[in-house]
Enzyme design. Structure first.
Site, mmCIF file in Angstrom:
data_model
loop_
_atom_site.group_PDB
_atom_site.id
_atom_site.type_symbol
_atom_site.label_atom_id
_atom_site.label_comp_id
_atom_site.label_asym_id
_atom_site.label_seq_id
_atom_site.Cartn_x
_atom_site.Cartn_y
_atom_site.Cartn_z
ATOM 1 N N PRO A 65 0.786 -1.235 0.000
ATOM 2 C CA PRO A 65 0.000 0.000 0.000
ATOM 3 C C PRO A 65 0.822 1.292 0.000
ATOM 4 O O PRO A 65 0.496 2.220 -0.754
ATOM 5 C CB PRO A 65 -0.827 -0.093 1.296
ATOM 6 C CG PRO A 65 -0.905 -1.560 1.591
ATOM 7 C CD PRO A 65 0.377 -2.143 1.084
ATOM 8 N N THR A 98 3.258 2.453 -5.191
ATOM 9 C CA THR A 98 3.375 3.907 -5.359
ATOM 10 C C THR A 98 3.781 4.492 -4.019
ATOM 11 O O THR A 98 2.978 4.531 -3.085
ATOM 12 C CB THR A 98 2.034 4.517 -5.821
ATOM 13 O OG1 THR A 98 1.612 3.843 -6.997
ATOM 14 C CG2 THR A 98 2.203 6.000 -6.118
ATOM 15 N N LYS A 173 5.640 8.434 -12.063
ATOM 16 C CA LYS A 173 4.336 7.938 -11.579
ATOM 17 C C LYS A 173 3.568 9.034 -10.837
ATOM 18 O O LYS A 173 2.358 9.215 -11.019
ATOM 19 C CB LYS A 173 4.585 6.731 -10.661
ATOM 20 C CG LYS A 173 3.379 6.230 -9.891
ATOM 21 C CD LYS A 173 2.316 5.633 -10.782
ATOM 22 C CE LYS A 173 1.108 5.174 -9.967
ATOM 23 N NZ LYS A 173 -0.026 4.799 -10.821
HETATM 24 P P1 NAD Z 1 -4.375 -3.305 -1.889
HETATM 25 O O1 NAD Z 1 -4.604 -2.651 -0.576
HETATM 26 O O2 NAD Z 1 -5.514 -3.855 -2.656
HETATM 27 O O3 NAD Z 1 -3.290 -4.486 -1.713
HETATM 28 C C1 NAD Z 1 -2.201 -4.433 -0.855
HETATM 29 C C2 NAD Z 1 -1.966 -5.844 -0.306
HETATM 30 O O4 NAD Z 1 -0.775 -5.838 0.457
HETATM 31 C C3 NAD Z 1 -3.079 -6.324 0.612
HETATM 32 O O5 NAD Z 1 -3.578 -7.565 0.117
HETATM 33 C C4 NAD Z 1 -2.398 -6.472 1.984
HETATM 34 O O6 NAD Z 1 -2.900 -7.548 2.736
HETATM 35 C C5 NAD Z 1 -0.963 -6.710 1.561
HETATM 36 N N1 NAD Z 1 0.043 -6.377 2.561
HETATM 37 C C6 NAD Z 1 0.186 -5.254 3.307
HETATM 38 N N2 NAD Z 1 1.304 -5.318 4.050
HETATM 39 C C7 NAD Z 1 1.899 -6.511 3.771
HETATM 40 C C8 NAD Z 1 3.098 -7.154 4.201
HETATM 41 N N3 NAD Z 1 3.916 -6.601 5.095
HETATM 42 N N4 NAD Z 1 3.384 -8.375 3.687
HETATM 43 C C9 NAD Z 1 2.561 -8.958 2.784
HETATM 44 N N5 NAD Z 1 1.410 -8.391 2.335
HETATM 45 C C10 NAD Z 1 1.096 -7.191 2.817
HETATM 46 O O7 NAD Z 1 -3.582 -2.227 -2.764
HETATM 47 P P2 NAD Z 1 -3.498 -2.166 -4.366
HETATM 48 O O8 NAD Z 1 -4.654 -1.414 -4.905
HETATM 49 O O9 NAD Z 1 -3.167 -3.530 -4.887
HETATM 50 O O10 NAD Z 1 -2.243 -1.192 -4.528
HETATM 51 C C11 NAD Z 1 -0.930 -1.632 -4.255
HETATM 52 C C12 NAD Z 1 0.031 -0.535 -4.659
HETATM 53 O O11 NAD Z 1 -0.128 -0.244 -6.059
HETATM 54 C C13 NAD Z 1 -0.215 0.794 -3.911
HETATM 55 O O12 NAD Z 1 0.999 1.404 -3.627
HETATM 56 C C14 NAD Z 1 -1.044 1.612 -4.905
HETATM 57 O O13 NAD Z 1 -0.900 3.003 -4.729
HETATM 58 C C15 NAD Z 1 -0.454 1.134 -6.227
HETATM 59 N N6 NAD Z 1 -1.353 1.244 -7.382
HETATM 60 C C16 NAD Z 1 -2.674 0.943 -7.258
HETATM 61 C C17 NAD Z 1 -3.512 1.068 -8.382
HETATM 62 C C18 NAD Z 1 -4.992 0.745 -8.280
HETATM 63 O O14 NAD Z 1 -5.732 1.090 -9.222
HETATM 64 N N7 NAD Z 1 -5.462 0.075 -7.238
HETATM 65 C C19 NAD Z 1 -2.988 1.465 -9.612
HETATM 66 C C20 NAD Z 1 -1.617 1.732 -9.703
HETATM 67 C C21 NAD Z 1 -0.803 1.619 -8.588
#
Ligand code: NAD
Length: 305
Positions: A65, A98, A173
């Protein structure tokens, strides 16, 4: 290639599935049990911890995250070695989260101290891009490491751009997402104004999607229900990406503005508006739902100016 993937959320799960599809040996770890069950079903090996997943692979991908999660996972939490300490020396760490430019440079420094290689490789394309394998990767770090991960970026995305030294991927980004938010708000204001003047929003869509105001925020993420079949607006604004995520990215842009000594007026206003949407009853909508928040705020008399 042998790959560990840490973080199987909206983005990480689709990315991991596409790596498996392309024939890579994927070991997965997420704190959430349902994600681990889904990973096992999709043909991934599952590990009991992040460090265990990272122990014997060529590349460790993190999709977490925020910066604090990446740094904690790299360094180690709860008395463990962390990903950096557990991996074989010379393993390539590819962070697709990000996070801040300063944070990614700190992560790269930690990796170097631990005898590892690191690149920042943030992604664009949303959950649809992660699922379809059509992401864009923006990569900062050594050019040789960018080349090394090409088989992986090809499996998960359509474009991979080498941006420069450590942090350059995140500069790209953060600027990309600031522009995206400004575009999404701009589209919402134009649709709202036109509709209030009595114009059919679907007619406006026809114009905006083929004229000088055309952008991804109109043609792909149209905020007008029924104009783009796959857009969140056509599915009750189910995300997609929630405003909280975009507000986080705009916070990173604010920090970057301080570092650069350059104030982005619209970027700062976009941050305020996505912060307000996050605190409103529209918080769970896709960020294209800013169109609904702005119309509501106008009628409440809560807009300024
Ligand atoms: P999300 O919250 O859906 O997924 C994050 C995952 O990480 C969760 O499943 C959580 O359980 C896991 N997690 C957290 N801490 C952990 C740890 N220490 N060990 C293992 N797992 C752990 O988030 P997302 O939407 O998949 O986004 C992830 C990243 O990508 C973010 O930085 C976000 O800004 C970026 N991003 C998201 C999007 C989007 O549209 N959702 C698009 C581009 C970039």
């Amino acid at each position: 290639m042998k790959v560990a993937i840490i973080g199987l959320g909206h983005m990480g799960m689709g990315m991991a599935r596409n790596l498996v599809k392309a024939g890579h040996a994927v070991t997965a770890f997420d704190l959430a049990k349902p994600a681990m069950d889904a990973a096992a079903q999709a043909g991934m090996a599952t590990a009991a911890s992040g460090p265990q997943a990272a122990a014997d692979v060529d590349v460790v991908i993190t999709v977490l995250p925020a910066g604090k999660h990446v740094l904690a996972a790299y360094r180690g939490e709860h008395g463990d070695d962390g990903l950096l300490g557990a991996a074989r020396k010379g393993t390539l760490f590819m962070d697709c989260s990000t996070i801040g430019v300063d944070e990614t440079r700190e992560a790269a420094g930690l990796a170097r101290e631990a005898g590892q290689r690191a690149i920042d490789a943030p992604i664009s394309g949303g959950m649809v891009g992660a699922d379809d394998g059509t992401l864009t990767f923006m990569v900062g770090g050594d050019a040789a490491d960018f080349d090394f991960v090409k088989p992986l970026t090809a499996a998960m995305g359509r474009h991979a751009v080498y941006c420069g030294d450590h942090g350059a991927g995140l500069i790209a980004k953060i600027c990309n997402n600031m522009l995206l938010c400004i575009n999404q708000i701009g589209a919402a204001e134009a649709f709202n104004l036109g509709a209030r003047l009595g114009m059919d929003p679907k007619k406006l869509f026809e114009i905006f999607s083929t004229s000088t105001s055309q952008s991804w925020s109109v043609t792909t993420n149209s905020p007008v229900p029924g104009t783009v079949a796959d857009a969140p607006s056509s599915h009750d604004f189910a995300p997609g990406a929630v405003p909280h995520t975009l507000a986080k990215d705009l916070g990173l842009a604010a920090k970057a503005m301080e570092t650069a000594g350059y104030h982005c007026q619209l970027g700062s206003q976009a941050r305020e508006l996505y912060g307000q949407m996050t605190a409103s009853k529209f918080a769970e909508q896709d960020f294209s739902g800013i169109i609904n928040y702005l119309a509501w705020a106008n009628d409440q008399g809560t807009t300024t100016g």
